[in-house]
Scaffold this motif. Structure first.
Motif, mmCIF file in Angstrom:
data_model
loop_
_atom_site.group_PDB
_atom_site.id
_atom_site.type_symbol
_atom_site.label_atom_id
_atom_site.label_comp_id
_atom_site.label_asym_id
_atom_site.label_seq_id
_atom_site.Cartn_x
_atom_site.Cartn_y
_atom_site.Cartn_z
ATOM 1 N N GLN A 1 11.688 5.268 3.085
ATOM 2 C CA GLN A 1 10.932 5.767 1.926
ATOM 3 C C GLN A 1 9.690 4.918 1.656
ATOM 4 O O GLN A 1 8.643 5.434 1.310
ATOM 5 N N LEU A 2 9.826 3.597 1.808
ATOM 6 C CA LEU A 2 8.660 2.724 1.581
ATOM 7 C C LEU A 2 7.520 3.054 2.535
ATOM 8 O O LEU A 2 6.356 2.827 2.236
ATOM 9 N N LEU A 3 7.893 3.588 3.725
ATOM 10 C CA LEU A 3 6.865 3.892 4.727
ATOM 11 C C LEU A 3 6.164 5.222 4.463
ATOM 12 O O LEU A 3 5.115 5.502 5.045
ATOM 13 N N GLU A 4 6.765 6.068 3.622
ATOM 14 C CA GLU A 4 6.212 7.410 3.424
ATOM 15 C C GLU A 4 4.714 7.389 3.075
ATOM 16 O O GLU A 4 3.901 8.008 3.756
ATOM 17 N N THR A 5 4.374 6.673 2.019
ATOM 18 C CA THR A 5 2.990 6.718 1.543
ATOM 19 C C THR A 5 2.005 6.121 2.541
ATOM 20 O O THR A 5 0.998 6.759 2.873
ATOM 21 N N PRO A 6 2.255 4.898 3.074
ATOM 22 C CA PRO A 6 1.277 4.382 4.034
ATOM 23 C C PRO A 6 1.179 5.232 5.301
ATOM 24 O O PRO A 6 0.081 5.429 5.833
ATOM 25 N N PHE A 7 2.293 5.750 5.799
ATOM 26 C CA PHE A 7 2.224 6.600 7.000
ATOM 27 C C PHE A 7 1.367 7.834 6.720
ATOM 28 O O PHE A 7 0.519 8.214 7.535
ATOM 29 N N LEU A 8 1.587 8.468 5.579
ATOM 30 C CA LEU A 8 0.791 9.656 5.254
ATOM 31 C C LEU A 8 -0.675 9.272 5.093
ATOM 32 O O LEU A 8 -1.571 9.964 5.578
ATOM 33 N N ASN A 9 -0.917 8.142 4.421
ATOM 34 C CA ASN A 9 -2.296 7.702 4.237
ATOM 35 C C ASN A 9 -2.963 7.445 5.582
ATOM 36 O O ASN A 9 -4.118 7.816 5.799
ATOM 37 N N LEU A 10 -2.221 6.815 6.501
ATOM 38 C CA LEU A 10 -2.823 6.437 7.785
ATOM 39 C C LEU A 10 -2.980 7.632 8.721
ATOM 40 O O LEU A 10 -3.863 7.631 9.579
ATOM 41 N N LEU B 1 -2.946 8.271 -3.261
ATOM 42 C CA LEU B 1 -2.996 7.385 -2.090
ATOM 43 C C LEU B 1 -2.677 8.086 -0.776
ATOM 44 O O LEU B 1 -3.365 7.911 0.224
ATOM 45 N N ARG B 2 -1.644 8.909 -0.750
ATOM 46 C CA ARG B 2 -1.200 9.486 0.530
ATOM 47 C C ARG B 2 -2.204 10.473 1.122
ATOM 48 O O ARG B 2 -2.173 10.734 2.319
ATOM 49 N N ARG B 3 -3.058 11.044 0.289
ATOM 50 C CA ARG B 3 -4.004 12.041 0.780
ATOM 51 C C ARG B 3 -5.442 11.515 0.837
ATOM 52 O O ARG B 3 -6.358 12.237 1.200
ATOM 53 N N ALA B 4 -5.644 10.273 0.423
ATOM 54 C CA ALA B 4 -6.992 9.707 0.384
ATOM 55 C C ALA B 4 -7.543 9.501 1.789
ATOM 56 O O ALA B 4 -6.805 9.528 2.765
ATOM 57 N N LEU C 1 0.863 -1.191 0.000
ATOM 58 C CA LEU C 1 0.000 0.000 0.000
ATOM 59 C C LEU C 1 0.899 1.239 0.000
ATOM 60 O O LEU C 1 0.987 1.986 0.972
ATOM 61 N N THR C 2 1.591 1.411 -1.093
ATOM 62 C CA THR C 2 2.533 2.520 -1.215
ATOM 63 C C THR C 2 2.615 2.905 -2.685
ATOM 64 O O THR C 2 2.055 2.226 -3.553
ATOM 65 N N ASP C 3 3.291 4.024 -2.947
ATOM 66 C CA ASP C 3 3.460 4.448 -4.337
ATOM 67 C C ASP C 3 4.564 3.646 -4.998
ATOM 68 O O ASP C 3 5.594 3.360 -4.381
ATOM 69 N N LEU C 4 4.363 3.352 -6.268
ATOM 70 C CA LEU C 4 5.371 2.587 -7.004
ATOM 71 C C LEU C 4 6.753 3.226 -6.899
ATOM 72 O O LEU C 4 7.760 2.529 -6.792
ATOM 73 N N TYR C 5 6.809 4.560 -6.883
ATOM 74 C CA TYR C 5 8.138 5.187 -6.896
ATOM 75 C C TYR C 5 8.939 4.889 -5.645
ATOM 76 O O TYR C 5 10.173 5.001 -5.657
ATOM 77 N N GLN C 6 8.278 4.487 -4.558
ATOM 78 C CA GLN C 6 9.049 4.088 -3.373
ATOM 79 C C GLN C 6 9.851 2.818 -3.683
ATOM 80 O O GLN C 6 10.966 2.643 -3.168
ATOM 81 N N GLY D 1 -3.907 8.277 14.059
ATOM 82 C CA GLY D 1 -3.357 7.333 13.092
ATOM 83 C C GLY D 1 -2.068 6.643 13.507
ATOM 84 O O GLY D 1 -1.607 5.730 12.828
ATOM 85 N N LEU D 2 -1.492 7.064 14.650
ATOM 86 C CA LEU D 2 -0.198 6.504 15.046
ATOM 87 C C LEU D 2 -0.263 4.991 15.265
ATOM 88 O O LEU D 2 0.613 4.240 14.814
ATOM 89 N N GLU D 3 -1.306 4.539 15.955
ATOM 90 C CA GLU D 3 -1.388 3.102 16.252
ATOM 91 C C GLU D 3 -1.349 2.266 14.976
ATOM 92 O O GLU D 3 -0.675 1.228 14.918
ATOM 93 N N GLU D 4 -2.063 2.735 13.945
ATOM 94 C CA GLU D 4 -2.068 1.956 12.697
ATOM 95 C C GLU D 4 -0.692 1.960 12.029
ATOM 96 O O GLU D 4 -0.302 0.976 11.399
ATOM 97 N N CYS D 5 0.056 3.067 12.170
ATOM 98 C CA CYS D 5 1.430 3.094 11.636
ATOM 99 C C CYS D 5 2.284 2.052 12.349
ATOM 100 O O CYS D 5 3.084 1.334 11.731
ATOM 101 N N ILE D 6 2.106 1.973 13.663
ATOM 102 C CA ILE D 6 2.879 1.004 14.450
ATOM 103 C C ILE D 6 2.515 -0.420 14.034
ATOM 104 O O ILE D 6 3.376 -1.279 13.858
ATOM 105 N N ARG D 7 1.193 -0.648 13.887
ATOM 106 C CA ARG D 7 0.768 -1.987 13.477
ATOM 107 C C ARG D 7 1.386 -2.372 12.140
ATOM 108 O O ARG D 7 1.724 -3.536 11.909
#
Lengths: 544, 544
Positions: free
Chosen positions: A152-161, B190-193, A38-43, A80-86
């Motif tokens: 970097q791989l965490l950037e997109t999911p962390f922002l999303n969460l 994705l990051r802003r959804a 669940l991240t952007d391809l560019y990561q 959203g922190l708990e979900e980032c930790i999970r």
């Protein structure tokens, strides 16, 4: 599936035996769709470029922060922190996920996929302000340190969460602020939320932001949020007449007697209300029979929790008299009705008229408490409409809020960003023509400074190795981009925002059982600092 | 978990043996969080009241529709049907879900929970316009018929699954309309959804609405959507100088030779560009070295797909010369660079200047095709900013769109409703002071009428038993609420919108293997009608 589901959603970590070592499995993300993919391809393309350059282990520091409070407001609540930790506690790429990546990036060397196969977040340190805290622009909510390719791989999911969680928590807190402490706030947004997870997250974070309950059964189950709900307009319309009611009997609350014809009991109360219609301000003819049948059926099913939606036909001419007749008949059998819900029309006026009606009945029929029956209002409510209701005066006890709350209609996105501030100990900055987009370089320490009355004054950022501000000592605080904004502050109390705290122990305890060798503790990758929930202050300054 | 996950997300139903009968398991909802509990509590309290009244089997007809096109527009694109089908095809309450409900509704009789335990949707008929169709206000997207208690339970999840899906599909279609057919549209949201599912659904439905690709790897995997992505600003900032590049060699595209020092090859191209700086309109001194190192590293990793983000420092003075030097050095090794991405500044101006630069290089160095390198633009784009770019003139080939697209920022919710229109053959209506909220009673037939040029003219609703409109015959069509809006229409073609079609067979085929006795087919509960995707007409009329 169920075993997984239960494990993922359990608060109690389970013990797992793997590679001869016992360890505790930390619960995974609440939504099983959250995975390293669940991240952007560019990561992943960047990860490959880092790997090819032999740079993937470079130690990078990223700050997660936002630039502007949402809703034109002065604060944000961090969610959203708990979900980032999970996510990071369970971060690993499965074989089929790696196969998929290989199909997407067919020119990458095999060694890269071997690297991905072994990837986890054991080398990643997360420093965060605790979830539920009030937070302010540009002060990092999270500092994430680790190998650059992994972080970097965490950037997109962390922002999303974090983005939506913080946005909707803030929105809920703002609604709480406008209704005040004494009213109940109910989240009714599932049907209009942005997808299933939008609905479930909304319920969870609105509860965190100060709501009392939700209508969303799944969210109630996942997060132990109190549930509320009674019936809809369709329920009312689905009845045609009281002739449909086959079993008309109702056993009394104490079980001592049975009313064989509850329909008749309600009808005789309706007649008494007709006689009183002058003092009730609402002369009425015959009330709507489909509505009456629906109310009676609902009361027969839920005599302990009779709450009726009274606006399907005409609130004052039908809904309220029908409701009161049923409530009074229930009372004769020892049950206390709950109240009404208004879902259309002039909610201020209708709530006031309904209250008057209840009070007249309390007085005329000597029914103590009847005047205080619960009045719930719904129908596209938001901060502005509630504020308008407050100004008009109303008798609403509880607000059911949906669309505007859960979709954050007035501002549907929070602009959290994740910016590189240091790599291999070297500060990094991203310049921009727009000064508000310039990043603040370096690993920072963040402090919340409190004044004499115990209120927080400002958040202060300093370089990592600068001397921390001291209690009782004057310090010059400056805005990072606006030179003229500066102030001397003598803090009475100093609280570090991103730090190791006693909570760290609990989290380690989650991760490793006592059997694990002490040496394993070197990979401690999560730190918390508990900051009390505040809704007080408004701007932050940058340490000199 | 994985077995489930795969089954749930597979398009191929699996065969399952249960109770001695083989049947095909239809894939479950894409998001495992979607279950019968993803509904409002009042659907269960009503179900209990229906059950207590012996009314739960009453045959009810509900219409799912919306009242107003979103975004101030003239059309909506219907999304979410497949997920509704996945839900009802697998609708059953698990034992632990029933236990939870029992804890929430402790006064309900045991018999009710036995009833819930046996509940499925085999008695529910769904008639729907096909997903991806253009749809209009008040014409039902779905008609759901079945036992009133069961159909009520579906109200909330159906609305949740259709509302956002249709909203974001429509938003994507509007973006496609404004950029035209020749440009590429990439979804980067994705990051802003609004949460993980908001992100995954956005990618899926934007693709349905006319986007070409997404950055979201998980969505690419689930729905076979093409993926796009290269690198970020952080990637650029993470490099300090070209000294970091350890392995400087690059094998040529055809494998015939190796450039041992690709960094040096790039530097000599940079020198040539310096010499040409007059004709390049962009006299520059030394370009940014961190950026140069990043571009070279990315090119070494992805020589076949070199697309560089050129705005980390200064587009014309650093980003473009650095990119061109790398692209030209790659070309010497037989590789064709892809292009650039612009993520800030005046996108119209910068795209035009970049294009000029590419064209000068094409001419000066005889590099055919260099002038046509791909220019991608991103940075908070939406319908309005793209329209403004179109008016200014630009050289952008592809747009990457995020926040405004996926959160549907300009209108974050679609107001689909689910209204009872008939019960036990009796029409039901919900009145309202607001005429637009009055429901249109009865089970309806819906037709799309086409004119001489093959364009759709209007959607027509009639009572179920009325004679259908005939091709070539004049018919008076009237607006249901606005008396003055009426027109005679002579349709050249008539298409029924909610109907049984040949597709039904395919669906039955999904559900029951040939081994199942023919008698089982009596519980056919899903019907489709394929409507071609149109973006043409604007209002609907009500049949006389």
């Amino acid at each position: 599936m169920d075993a997984f589901w239960e494990a993922a959603n359990s608060n109690v970590p389970t013990t797992v035996e793997e590679k001869g070592r016992r360890f505790v499995e930390h619960p995974g993300p609440t939504n099983p769709m959250v995975s390293p993919l669940l991240t952007d391809l560019y990561q992943f393309t960047m990860a490959y470029a880092y790997w090819k350059a032999g740079k993937h282990h470079d130690r990078a520091v990223f700050d997660l922060y936002f630039r502007k409070n949402p809703f034109g407001g002065e604060y944000t609540v961090f969610g959203g922190l708990e979900e980032c930790i999970r996510l990071i506690a369970n971060f690993e790429l499965k074989e089929e996920e790696i196969s998929f990546l290989r199909s997407v990036m067919p020119t990458c060397e095999d060694g890269f996929f071997d690297y991905l196969r072994a990837l986890d977040c054991s080398d990643v340190d997360v420093y965060a302000i605790s979830e539920g805290s009030t937070v302010f622009p540009k002060v990092p909510l999270m500092r994430v340190e680790g190998p650059v390719a992994v972080v970097q791989l965490l950037e997109t999911p962390f922002l999303n969460l974090v983005n939506y969680a913080s946005l909707v928590t803030t929105n809920a807190a703002r609604h709480r602020f406008v209704v005040g402490k004494s009213k109940a706030l109910l989240e009714f947004g599932l049907r209009r939320a942005q997808g299933p997870d939008g609905g479930i997250s909304a319920s969870r974070y609105c509860y965190m932001g100060g709501f009392d309950a939700t209508s969303n059964v799944a969210a109630g189950r996942f997060f132990s949020i109190p549930l509320r709900g009674t019936h809809s307009h369709a329920f009312v319309s689905s009845f045609v007449s009281t002739d449909e009611i086959v079993d008309k009997s109702l056993c009394s609350h104490d079980g001592s007697s049975t009313c064989e014809d509850f329909v008749n009991a309600v009808r005789s109360w309706l007649n008494k209300l007709q006689v009183l219609s002058d003092s009730l301000h609402g002369a009425f003819g015959e009330t709507n029979q489909s509505e009456l049948a629906a109310f009676i059926s609902y009361a027969l099913a839920m005599p302990n929790n009779f709450l009726a939606l009274v606006d399907t036909y005409d609130v004052m001419k039908s809904g309220i008299p029908n409701f009161c007749a049923v409530a009074l008949a229930l009372r004769d059998m020892g049950y206390k009705a709950t109240g009404i819900r208004l879902d259309s029309g002039d909610l201020a006026y209708l709530s006031i008229e309904s209250r008057k009606y209840f009070r007249v009945i309390e007085k005329e029929f000597c029914v103590p408490g009847f005047g205080n029956l619960l009045i719930t209002a719904s129908n596209d409510l938001n901060e502005e409409t509630i504020d308008a209701l407050n100004k008009q005066g109303h008798e609403v006890d509880a607000f059911g809020i949906g669309t505007y709350l859960v979709t954050c209609y007035s501002q549907a996105a929070l602009g959290c960003v994740f910016k590189l501030v240091e790599i291999n100990g070297q500060p990094r900055i991203k310049l921009s023509e727009d000064v508000s987009k310039v990043t603040i370089p370096c690993k920072k320490r963040c402090y919340r400074l409190y004044g004499r009355e115990g209120y927080a004054l400002l958040d202060l950022m300093t370089g990592e190795n600068e001397a921390p501000p001291k209690e009782g000592e004057r310090i010059l605080c400056r805005h990072p981009f606006s030179e003229s904004k500066r102030a001397y502050v003598v803090p009475q109390r100093v609280e570090e925002l991103l730090n190791v705290s006693a909570k760290l122990y609990d989290f380690i305890h989650f991760l490793w059982l006592n059997e694990a060798p002490v040496g394993e503790l070197q990979h401690v990758w999560l730190t918390f600092y508990s900051v009390i929930f505040m809704l007080i202050f408004s701007f932050f300054l940058f340490g000199k």
